[in-house]
Write an enzyme that holds these catalytic residues in place. Structure first.
Site, PDB file in Angstrom:
ATOM      1  N   LYS A   1      -9.213 -17.510 -11.112  1.00 14.38           N
ATOM      2  CA  LYS A   1     -10.646 -17.604 -11.363  1.00 14.38           C
ATOM      3  C   LYS A   1     -10.900 -18.681 -12.400  1.00 14.38           C
ATOM      4  O   LYS A   1     -10.105 -18.888 -13.309  1.00 14.38           O
ATOM      5  CB  LYS A   1     -11.187 -16.267 -11.894  1.00 14.38           C
ATOM      6  CG  LYS A   1     -10.966 -15.085 -10.958  1.00 14.38           C
ATOM      7  CD  LYS A   1     -11.715 -15.225  -9.667  1.00 14.38           C
ATOM      8  CE  LYS A   1     -13.210 -15.211  -9.865  1.00 14.38           C
ATOM      9  NZ  LYS A   1     -13.935 -15.306  -8.567  1.00 14.38           N
TER      10      LYS A   1
ATOM     11  N   GLY B   1     -21.433 -10.826  -0.292  1.00 12.40           N
ATOM     12  CA  GLY B   1     -22.673 -10.595  -1.023  1.00 12.40           C
ATOM     13  C   GLY B   1     -22.462  -9.592  -2.147  1.00 12.40           C
ATOM     14  O   GLY B   1     -21.680  -8.648  -2.034  1.00 12.40           O
TER      15      GLY B   1
ATOM     16  N   GLU C   1      -7.439 -19.008  -4.050  1.00 13.27           N
ATOM     17  CA  GLU C   1      -6.733 -17.791  -3.657  1.00 13.27           C
ATOM     18  C   GLU C   1      -5.638 -18.111  -2.648  1.00 13.27           C
ATOM     19  O   GLU C   1      -5.870 -18.817  -1.665  1.00 13.27           O
ATOM     20  CB  GLU C   1      -7.713 -16.781  -3.058  1.00 13.27           C
ATOM     21  CG  GLU C   1      -7.094 -15.418  -2.751  1.00 13.27           C
ATOM     22  CD  GLU C   1      -8.131 -14.347  -2.455  1.00 13.27           C
ATOM     23  OE1 GLU C   1      -8.812 -13.908  -3.405  1.00 13.27           O
ATOM     24  OE2 GLU C   1      -8.279 -13.961  -1.284  1.00 13.27           O
TER      25      GLU C   1
ATOM     26  N   GLY D   1     -13.697 -12.468   0.856  1.00 11.74           N
ATOM     27  CA  GLY D   1     -14.040 -11.151   0.344  1.00 11.74           C
ATOM     28  C   GLY D   1     -13.981 -11.165  -1.178  1.00 11.74           C
ATOM     29  O   GLY D   1     -14.240 -12.191  -1.807  1.00 11.74           O
TER      30      GLY D   1
ATOM     31  N   HIS E   1     -21.639 -16.348   4.556  1.00 13.34           N
ATOM     32  CA  HIS E   1     -20.471 -17.048   4.030  1.00 13.34           C
ATOM     33  C   HIS E   1     -19.752 -16.207   2.972  1.00 13.34           C
ATOM     34  O   HIS E   1     -18.872 -16.694   2.276  1.00 13.34           O
ATOM     35  CB  HIS E   1     -20.866 -18.422   3.462  1.00 13.34           C
ATOM     36  CG  HIS E   1     -21.045 -18.459   1.981  1.00 13.34           C
ATOM     37  ND1 HIS E   1     -20.058 -18.914   1.134  1.00 13.34           N
ATOM     38  CD2 HIS E   1     -22.065 -18.090   1.180  1.00 13.34           C
ATOM     39  CE1 HIS E   1     -20.479 -18.828  -0.121  1.00 13.34           C
ATOM     40  NE2 HIS E   1     -21.682 -18.328  -0.116  1.00 13.34           N
TER      41      HIS E   1
ATOM     42  N   ASN F   1     -18.264 -17.230  -9.295  1.00 14.97           N
ATOM     43  CA  ASN F   1     -17.478 -16.742  -8.160  1.00 14.97           C
ATOM     44  C   ASN F   1     -16.545 -17.805  -7.575  1.00 14.97           C
ATOM     45  O   ASN F   1     -16.022 -17.632  -6.474  1.00 14.97           O
ATOM     46  CB  ASN F   1     -18.400 -16.177  -7.071  1.00 14.97           C
ATOM     47  CG  ASN F   1     -19.317 -17.238  -6.474  1.00 14.97           C
ATOM     48  OD1 ASN F   1     -19.348 -18.380  -6.920  1.00 14.97           O
ATOM     49  ND2 ASN F   1     -20.075 -16.850  -5.466  1.00 14.97           N
ATOM     50  N   HIS F   2     -16.350 -18.888  -8.276  1.00 19.58           N
ATOM     51  CA  HIS F   2     -15.425 -19.921  -7.807  1.00 19.58           C
ATOM     52  C   HIS F   2     -13.985 -19.450  -7.980  1.00 19.58           C
ATOM     53  O   HIS F   2     -13.654 -18.767  -8.955  1.00 19.58           O
ATOM     54  CB  HIS F   2     -15.650 -21.229  -8.564  1.00 19.58           C
ATOM     55  CG  HIS F   2     -16.964 -21.869  -8.244  1.00 19.58           C
ATOM     56  ND1 HIS F   2     -17.447 -22.962  -8.924  1.00 19.58           N
ATOM     57  CD2 HIS F   2     -17.910 -21.556  -7.323  1.00 19.58           C
ATOM     58  CE1 HIS F   2     -18.621 -23.314  -8.430  1.00 19.58           C
ATOM     59  NE2 HIS F   2     -18.924 -22.461  -7.461  1.00 19.58           N
TER      60      HIS F   2
ATOM     61  N   MET G   1     -11.651 -10.122  -4.839  1.00 21.75           N
ATOM     62  CA  MET G   1     -10.275 -10.354  -5.266  1.00 21.75           C
ATOM     63  C   MET G   1      -9.303  -9.294  -4.773  1.00 21.75           C
ATOM     64  O   MET G   1      -8.116  -9.570  -4.622  1.00 21.75           O
ATOM     65  CB  MET G   1     -10.204 -10.409  -6.793  1.00 21.75           C
ATOM     66  CG  MET G   1     -10.842 -11.625  -7.393  1.00 21.75           C
ATOM     67  SD  MET G   1     -10.652 -11.641  -9.182  1.00 21.75           S
ATOM     68  CE  MET G   1     -11.759 -10.317  -9.660  1.00 21.75           C
TER      69      MET G   1
END
Length: 301
Positions: free
Chosen positions: A300, A227, A27, A199, A224, A23-24, A201
């Protein structure tokens, strides 16, 4: 650093300034709504302002530190006769040799994560300046906030009327210290600590502010992120990466990913509704909305 294994250092030595997978992300965002004007002004946020949000950490070095010390902690559990409801809650007394070694290694990994994000931020600033034929200084590019998560920190909190020193573990959570707390940067102290909530993408992210209620109810902590709703495997079964990229680009969001499989893992439908998560967080009083950020482009790892 002496408590970090040679293998961990080897894994991390070529990864400083790299994003990583999962999830790194990096953006590009624009502020499209301001909810709390005083906090927004303190943070330097206003409608139409561009931001770059970076989510990355200690990469392979931090992962190896975790792997190394899980083995140490599992031995410590037996040595200290600790009864656990779940073996994944591996631990050791903070004052023990194992506890001190782990905290030192984890702090080194956290520092590596901060350095990694610093380099990523430097590269992002340089890319923007180059694209606009300017300099970061002339463009006024500055850091709003940098904070780690998935760590443990020694902190003082009020417990049953008494101030106590605690080891606060935050997993999938982040600090949300409220207004007036001396541990908040002076520039933000009057409004509370910034809380960054990305949030997915295809949807907005949020900047929140810590509250006094968080200090009494959650040891100064807040969410943070939104989820996950689907596991990475389930997301790849449900979504095709190419179709997702076309969908995002049709919505005005430029996408760049290492692979379409990695992209599908992070599909918007794999996550909970971040607006609803933030709304519940605000209703609980543990942070308040300051600004909403709309994505323009995402990279990503």
């Amino acid at each position: 650093p002496a408590e970090v294994s040679r293998k961990a250092k080897e894994r991390g030595k070529d990864q400083l300034g790299t994003l990583g997978s999962g999830n790194h992300f990096v953006e590009v965002q624009v502020v499209d709504t301001v909810y709390h004007r005083p906090a927004a002004e303190a943070y330097g946020l206003e409608e139409g302002k561009l931001l770059i949000m970076i989510h990355s950490g200690s990469r392979g070095l931090g992962h190896q530190v975790c792997t190394d010390y899980l083995a140490v902690m599992n031995q410590a559990i037996a040595r200290h006769a600790i009864d656990l409801p779940d073996r994944q809650l591996a631990c050791a007394p903070a004052a023990s040799a194992e506890g001190r070694s782990y905290f030192a290694a984890m702090a080194a990994a956290a520092n590596f994560g901060w350095a990694n994000r610093y380099f990523l931020g430097h590269l992002a600033r340089a890319a923007v300046a180059r694209a606009l034929d300017s300099t970061p200084q002339r463009l006024g590019i500055r850091l709003l906030y940098d904070l780690g998560h998935n760590i443990v920190k020694p902190e003082e909190h009020l417990v049953a009327g008494d101030m106590k020193k605690l080891w606060v573990h935050r997993k999938g959570a982040t600090r949300a210290f409220g207004p007036g707390d001396r541990r908040v940067n002076a520039a933000y102290r009057s409004v509370g600590q910034p809380v960054l909530v990305p949030g997915d993408m295809g949807s907005q992210s949020y900047v929140l502010a810590g509250t006094a209620t968080a200090m009494t109810d959650t040891f100064g902590s807040s969410c943070h992120g939104a989820g996950r709703r689907l596991s990475r495997t389930a997301a790849k079964r449900a979504v095709r990466g190419e179709e997702l990229r076309r969908r995002l680009e049709a919505g005005g969001i430029a996408v760049r990913a290492r692979s379409m499989s990695d992209l599908a893992e992070e599909a918007p439908e794999a996550y909970k509704d971040v607006s609803r998560v933030v709304e519940v967080t605000e209703q609980a009083g543990i942070s308040r909305r300051v600004a909403r950020l709309r994505p323009l482009g995402v990279m990503k790892g």
